[in-house]
Design an enzyme around this catalytic site. Structure first.
Site, PDB file in Angstrom:
ATOM      1  N   ASP A 169       0.747   3.812   2.301  1.00 10.50           N
ATOM      2  CA  ASP A 169       0.427   4.228   3.716  1.00 10.50           C
ATOM      3  C   ASP A 169      -0.683   5.228   3.589  1.00 10.50           C
ATOM      4  O   ASP A 169      -1.733   4.773   3.096  1.00 10.50           O
ATOM      5  CB  ASP A 169       1.931   4.861   4.356  1.00 10.50           C
ATOM      6  N   ASP A 190       0.865  -1.436   0.093  1.00 10.83           N
ATOM      7  CA  ASP A 190      -0.203   0.071  -0.034  1.00 10.83           C
ATOM      8  C   ASP A 190       0.931   1.323   0.047  1.00 10.83           C
ATOM      9  O   ASP A 190       2.108   1.177  -0.039  1.00 10.83           O
ATOM     10  CB  ASP A 190      -0.911  -0.036   1.143  1.00 10.83           C
TER      11      ASP A 190
END
Length: 293
Positions: A213, A211
């Site tokens: 973050d 991802d």
């Protein structure tokens, strides 16, 4: 002096097993620091001895803060592991480091605070250098294996180790990215890398991006369902990468040119007559090379 190579793989979120090991078995070990995260899966892969330890335990029972890091490193050294490949999920602070990519980490910023970070302490004090916290030789092998596997690899990056278990606030994420210059963020490589250095084991960190973050304006906050989906693909690639390592690493290896396997040579400062006998006994596996001579 040459040594027999033995690869130790510490698997992170999504990676709970390694395929293809011959003569495979689960080995239960005890250590002075308690039980490791789980039994250790041992065998050979293309003729090279290997040990696999699921960092969070099978079924993911340990949080990042409760992982028994000291016991894990001690247990791997008991088995004769010379080279640790740490595999872990992480978030990215860089647009070009996208979910599904792998980063061969070469630096850390340690923001953890609720973990035992050293085998040493009162009664036997030691200071090892972690200026270069990963082994360049082992890291290069991981990078080559990843390219051969067809994974998009990034050679080098700074890993921000946070305590967790919560993910970052947006303010924290922007600070780590913009002010601190970090590349990826995770919760488990510290104190693991420091302990591997104290145990004189070469260590490489393979960060699997899941991802962005929470800093990225187009992706919003971390979504655990998206993370799990990316984890599954990452885990398959990680298993393939690990399977390629015996083609790259020699069965016999010379002393580490970076000095990972001699990190304690001048690190222990406590005079022999002042050392705590119980602590010294507990240190036998990780530091017996220098304490028992």
């Amino acid at each position: 002096m040459t040594r027999e190579t033995m690869i130790g793989v510490i698997g992170g979120s999504g990676l709970y097993e390694i395929d293809g090991l011959q003569d495979a078995k689960w080995v239960e070990l005890s250590t002075p620091w308690g039980a490791p995260s789980d039994a250790i899966f041992t065998g050979t892969l293309n003729g090279l001895p290997m040990a696999f330890l699921p960092r969070h335990g099978r079924g993911h029972v340990h949080s990042p803060s409760s992982v028994p890091y000291r016991a894990n490193i001690d247990a791997l050294k008991q088995l004769g592991v010379t080279d640790i490949i740490s595999v872990s999920a992480c978030g990215s602070f860089r647009e070009e480091m996208a979910p599904g990519d792998f980063v061969v980490v070469d630096q850390f910023i340690d923001r953890t605070f609720a973990r035992e970070k050293s085998f040493f302490g009162e009664g036997c004090v030691a200071h090892v250098s972690v200026a270069h916290p990963t082994c360049s030789r082992l890291s290069e092998a991981c990078f080559e294996a990843g390219k051969a596997q067809g994974v998009k690899m990034h050679n080098g990056g700074t890993y921000l180790a946070m305590e967790g278990p919560q993910f970052s606030t947006i303010a924290e994420s922007k600070m780590y990215r913009e002010s601190w210059g970090c590349d990826v963020i995770g919760m488990t490589n510290m104190p693991e890398a420091k302990l591997a250095r104290e145990a004189e084991i070469c260590y490489a960190s393979l960060a699997m991006i899941t991802d962005y973050d929470s800093w990225h304006p187009d992706h919003g906050e971390v979504d655990i369902t998206d993370i799990i989906k990316t984890l599954m693909g990452n885990a398959d690639n990680a298993r393939g990468l690990v399977a390629r390592l015996p083609e790259i690493l020699d069965a016999k290896r010379n002393a580490c040119e970076q000095g990972c396997d001699s990190a304690l040579e001048h690190a222990i400062l406590t005079a022999p007559e002042k050392r705590d006998a119980e602590l010294v006994a507990n240190l036998n596996t990780v530091a017996g090379r220098v304490l028992n001579r």
